[in-house]
Design a protein around this motif. Structure first.
Motif, PDB file in Angstrom:
ATOM      1  N   ASP A  39       0.603  -1.159  -0.055  1.00  0.00           N
ATOM      2  CA  ASP A  39      -0.126   0.093   0.009  1.00  0.00           C
ATOM      3  C   ASP A  39       0.664   1.334  -0.017  1.00  0.00           C
ATOM      4  O   ASP A  39       0.469   2.538   0.054  1.00  0.00           O
ATOM      5  CB  ASP A  39      -0.919   0.072   1.155  1.00  0.00           C
ATOM      6  CG  ASP A  39      -2.157  -0.880   1.027  1.00  0.00           C
ATOM      7  OD1 ASP A  39      -2.638  -0.822  -0.087  1.00  0.00           O
ATOM      8  OD2 ASP A  39      -2.830  -1.254   1.979  1.00  0.00           O
ATOM      9  N   GLY A  40       2.008   1.146  -0.232  1.00  0.00           N
ATOM     10  CA  GLY A  40       3.036   2.209  -0.155  1.00  0.00           C
ATOM     11  C   GLY A  40       3.441   2.466   1.141  1.00  0.00           C
ATOM     12  O   GLY A  40       4.335   3.654   1.063  1.00  0.00           O
ATOM     13  N   GLY A  41       3.393   1.859   2.261  1.00  0.00           N
ATOM     14  CA  GLY A  41       3.615   2.333   3.554  1.00  0.00           C
ATOM     15  C   GLY A  41       5.243   1.840   3.759  1.00  0.00           C
ATOM     16  O   GLY A  41       5.727   0.897   3.102  1.00  0.00           O
ATOM     17  N   ALA A  83       9.984  -6.371  -4.653  1.00  0.00           N
ATOM     18  CA  ALA A  83      10.601  -6.119  -3.364  1.00  0.00           C
ATOM     19  C   ALA A  83      11.369  -5.109  -3.329  1.00  0.00           C
ATOM     20  O   ALA A  83      11.551  -4.001  -2.558  1.00  0.00           O
ATOM     21  CB  ALA A  83      11.186  -7.434  -2.861  1.00  0.00           C
ATOM     22  N   SER A  84      12.074  -4.808  -4.525  1.00  0.00           N
ATOM     23  CA  SER A  84      13.116  -3.572  -4.413  1.00  0.00           C
ATOM     24  C   SER A  84      12.345  -2.345  -4.695  1.00  0.00           C
ATOM     25  O   SER A  84      12.622  -1.341  -4.026  1.00  0.00           O
ATOM     26  CB  SER A  84      13.916  -3.903  -5.760  1.00  0.00           C
ATOM     27  OG  SER A  84      14.974  -2.884  -6.011  1.00  0.00           O
ATOM     28  N   LYS A  85      11.362  -2.452  -5.487  1.00  0.00           N
ATOM     29  CA  LYS A  85      10.494  -1.282  -5.890  1.00  0.00           C
ATOM     30  C   LYS A  85       9.908  -0.799  -4.527  1.00  0.00           C
ATOM     31  O   LYS A  85       9.835   0.524  -4.517  1.00  0.00           O
ATOM     32  CB  LYS A  85       9.539  -1.431  -6.953  1.00  0.00           C
ATOM     33  CG  LYS A  85       8.449  -0.247  -7.007  1.00  0.00           C
ATOM     34  CD  LYS A  85       7.530  -0.624  -8.094  1.00  0.00           C
ATOM     35  CE  LYS A  85       6.404   0.579  -8.570  1.00  0.00           C
ATOM     36  NZ  LYS A  85       5.311   0.008  -9.492  1.00  0.00           N
ATOM     37  N   GLY A  86       9.225  -1.785  -3.709  1.00  0.00           N
ATOM     38  CA  GLY A  86       8.460  -1.349  -2.521  1.00  0.00           C
ATOM     39  C   GLY A  86       9.300  -1.260  -1.100  1.00  0.00           C
ATOM     40  O   GLY A  86       8.772  -1.151  -0.164  1.00  0.00           O
ATOM     41  N   GLN A  87      10.550  -1.505  -1.344  1.00  0.00           N
ATOM     42  CA  GLN A  87      11.601  -1.621  -0.197  1.00  0.00           C
ATOM     43  C   GLN A  87      10.922  -2.600   0.768  1.00  0.00           C
ATOM     44  O   GLN A  87      10.945  -2.351   2.100  1.00  0.00           O
ATOM     45  CB  GLN A  87      11.805  -0.391   0.297  1.00  0.00           C
ATOM     46  CG  GLN A  87      12.527   0.600  -0.432  1.00  0.00           C
ATOM     47  CD  GLN A  87      12.982   1.974   0.197  1.00  0.00           C
ATOM     48  OE1 GLN A  87      13.156   2.049   1.314  1.00  0.00           O
ATOM     49  NE2 GLN A  87      12.982   2.884  -0.301  1.00  0.00           N
ATOM     50  N   MET A  88      10.997  -3.908   0.178  1.00  0.00           N
ATOM     51  CA  MET A  88       9.964  -4.866   1.028  1.00  0.00           C
ATOM     52  C   MET A  88      11.063  -5.596   1.960  1.00  0.00           C
ATOM     53  O   MET A  88      11.139  -7.002   1.313  1.00  0.00           O
ATOM     54  CB  MET A  88       8.962  -5.690   0.038  1.00  0.00           C
ATOM     55  CG  MET A  88       7.986  -4.683  -0.296  1.00  0.00           C
ATOM     56  SD  MET A  88       6.670  -5.805  -1.486  1.00  0.00           S
ATOM     57  CE  MET A  88       5.719  -4.330  -2.060  1.00  0.00           C
ATOM     58  N   TRP A  89      11.616  -5.259   2.892  1.00  0.00           N
ATOM     59  CA  TRP A  89      12.292  -5.996   3.934  1.00  0.00           C
ATOM     60  C   TRP A  89      12.167  -5.307   5.158  1.00  0.00           C
ATOM     61  O   TRP A  89      11.548  -4.412   5.427  1.00  0.00           O
ATOM     62  CB  TRP A  89      13.714  -5.906   3.178  1.00  0.00           C
ATOM     63  CG  TRP A  89      14.203  -4.574   2.799  1.00  0.00           C
ATOM     64  CD1 TRP A  89      14.473  -3.524   3.527  1.00  0.00           C
ATOM     65  CD2 TRP A  89      14.516  -4.204   1.411  1.00  0.00           C
ATOM     66  NE1 TRP A  89      14.996  -2.455   2.618  1.00  0.00           N
ATOM     67  CE2 TRP A  89      14.770  -2.898   1.583  1.00  0.00           C
ATOM     68  CE3 TRP A  89      14.227  -4.710   0.343  1.00  0.00           C
ATOM     69  CZ2 TRP A  89      14.969  -2.193   0.321  1.00  0.00           C
ATOM     70  CZ3 TRP A  89      14.647  -4.202  -1.183  1.00  0.00           C
ATOM     71  CH2 TRP A  89      14.993  -2.785  -0.907  1.00  0.00           C
ATOM     72  N   PHE A 117       4.587   3.612  10.810  1.00  0.00           N
ATOM     73  CA  PHE A 117       3.403   2.601  10.576  1.00  0.00           C
ATOM     74  C   PHE A 117       2.509   2.990  11.591  1.00  0.00           C
ATOM     75  O   PHE A 117       1.528   2.188  11.652  1.00  0.00           O
ATOM     76  CB  PHE A 117       4.099   1.249  10.603  1.00  0.00           C
ATOM     77  CG  PHE A 117       4.365   0.889  12.035  1.00  0.00           C
ATOM     78  CD1 PHE A 117       3.730   0.462  13.100  1.00  0.00           C
ATOM     79  CD2 PHE A 117       6.000   0.919  12.460  1.00  0.00           C
ATOM     80  CE1 PHE A 117       3.993  -0.051  14.323  1.00  0.00           C
ATOM     81  CE2 PHE A 117       6.351   0.580  13.670  1.00  0.00           C
ATOM     82  CZ  PHE A 117       5.464   0.135  14.750  1.00  0.00           C
ATOM     83  N   ALA A 118       2.582   3.965  12.434  1.00  0.00           N
ATOM     84  CA  ALA A 118       1.814   4.136  13.612  1.00  0.00           C
ATOM     85  C   ALA A 118       0.408   5.292  12.917  1.00  0.00           C
ATOM     86  O   ALA A 118       0.544   6.355  13.182  1.00  0.00           O
ATOM     87  CB  ALA A 118       2.379   4.889  14.695  1.00  0.00           C
TER      88      ALA A 118
END
Length: 452
Positions: A230-232, A396-402, A243-244
């Motif tokens: 969701d872009g967060g 994962a790279s695009k959304g910095q999903m780590w 995230f709060a």
């Protein structure tokens, strides 16, 4: 005359002490060498017990075909103990291990000890394999081993949190198979139909989903991926809590809502339980690490399913696109090693084009190299899996999903794990859990000087 002799004796003693101190601190000029048939070199590797035995039994013998005089011992450590043991190893006065393995979020903490070599630096350069191709690595898994501009580790087992689905159960429920465009809204609409009675006896015997639900550092990765899609973000660029708010609550509630369509008792699921349920055909989907595909769809000793029955794709999409969560096992070389030449030679071979293709074929391990991803798959089943992996890397790279990239990452994840489990068990609402997690993480980061 007597005084001159005393001075000379003191000078000789001083040289001896200096030489002794030097030999204790400096790596031998040959890095400990690669051994000979008469005098082999021994190195030890600390790894995760989920795959340590595989490596010892099959990977080491393959390596020894090329380097017979380097004896490698792989020690398997349970996941929840591995970070602490590795930190003790790197900060201790003596070295037991020449090479260490680390999960994705541990690299900054391990690198901060100053006890890992920069694998691209000059210290190891004299033992570089000229055919070792750094440029061939996909940027997403390679980045997991980077910290503050240095490459402290290299990917040995690439992984992503992905969506598995049982094609037979989807067909029986009359539901279209998911794609990378399936949204969470569509997923939940389908989930209602995927809770079904498959044998006609009037009792539900198959459910929609299995994944992590109970307290575990990996449990929050599910809703973290929802947040990212969701872009967060968990933390902003200044390492402050991000995230709060509504986005965090919505993401956590999405994971809580999955329990409505999960088997009875799923609130206690960690790694093994959802895996077993899916492999037995009890759940139609599973949010799990993609590297279990071979054991889930191919190996008859561990699954009732076939490759034709099992699909794999990115996790459902949010407003910013599909989801995937990076989880790369990387390996580095300890500066305390007495045999860095042998240790670096071993690590280069394992992560070489040849080594990666071997582990992909033997263990179903996911590749990190573009040449492997784009080349001929080691088996028919790997073709669509590699495509899902490539898609997932980009997502994962695009959304910095780590997980957070800071030395306190594990502490942050432990807080999230506790508060996530409170929401899953009904001890707190998603709002309460997010608020408490935000408060505790803010206090933690403040004590470490972030944002000041």
């Amino acid at each position: 005359m007597k005084s001159t002799r005393l001075v000379a004796a003191v000078a000789v003693l001083g040289l001896a002490v200096a030489a002794c101190g030097s030999s204790a601190e400096e790596v031998p000029a040959d890095g400990g060498g690669l051994g000979t048939a008469q005098q082999p070199v021994s190195i030890r590797v600390i790894a995760n017990d989920a795959f340590a035995k595989q490596w010892q039994d099959k990977l080491v013998p393959e390596f020894n075909k090329k380097y017979p005089n380097i004896k490698v011992t792989i020690d398997g450590i349970p996941y929840n103990d591995q970070l602490a043991k590795t930190m003790l190893e790197l900060t201790g006065t003596t070295a037991t291990y020449d090479a260490v393995l680390a999960d994705d979020p541990w690299i900054p903490q391990l690198a901060k000890t100053g006890a890992l070599y920069d694998l691209k630096g000059q210290e190891l350069a004299k033992w570089n394999d000229p055919e070792y191709d750094w440029a061939d690595f996909h940027a997403t898994p390679l980045a997991a081993g980077e910290w503050e501009g240095k490459q402290y580790a290299v990917p040995v087992r690439s992984n992503l949190l992905l969506m598995f689905y049982n094609k037979s159960l989807y067909k029986k429920a009359g539901v279209a198979e998911p794609t990378d465009e399936t949204t969470w809204e569509q997923y939940f609409a389908d989930a209602q139909k995927l809770v079904q009675d498959t044998d006609g006896d009037g009792k539900t015997d198959s459910w929609a989903v299995g994944t992590y639900f109970t307290k575990d550092p990996l449990t929050p990765t599910v809703w973290q991926t929802v947040l990212n899609s969701d872009g967060g973000k968990l933390l902003d660029d200044k390492m402050q809590v991000a995230f709060a708010g509504e986005a965090g609550v919505k993401a956590l509630q999405t994971q809580v809502d999955l329990l409505k369509y999960a088997p009875p008792g799923a609130s206690t699921y960690q790694f093994n339980e959802p895996l077993e349920a899916f492999r037995q055909g009890k759940t139609a989907t599973m949010f799990m690490w993609g590297s279990v595909f071979k054991g889930t769809a191919v190996d008859k000793e561990t699954t009732t399913l076939t490759p034709e029955e099992v699909g794999i794709t990115t996790m459902p999409a949010g407003t910013a696109g599909p989801g995937a969560h990076r989880g790369i096992w990387s390996a580095g070389i300890s500066k305390k090693s007495e045999h860095p030449a042998a240790a670096w030679t071993w690590l280069q071979w394992v992560t070489s084009k040849q080594g990666e293709q071997f582990v992909g074929k033997e263990f179903g391990t996911f590749p990190a190299r573009n040449s492997t991803l784009d080349g001929t798959p080691p088996a028919d089943w790997a073709g669509p899996v590699y495509q899902a992996l490539k898609d997932g890397y980009e997502v994962a790279s695009k959304g910095q999903m780590w997980r957070p990239r800071l030395p306190e990452s594990d502490a942050v994840q432990q807080i999230l794990a506790l508060q996530t489990s409170r929401a899953m068990s009904g001890q707190a609402t998603s709002q309460q859990a997010i608020d408490q997690a935000a408060k505790e993480i803010t206090e933690l980061l403040k004590t470490k000087g972030y944002g000041q």
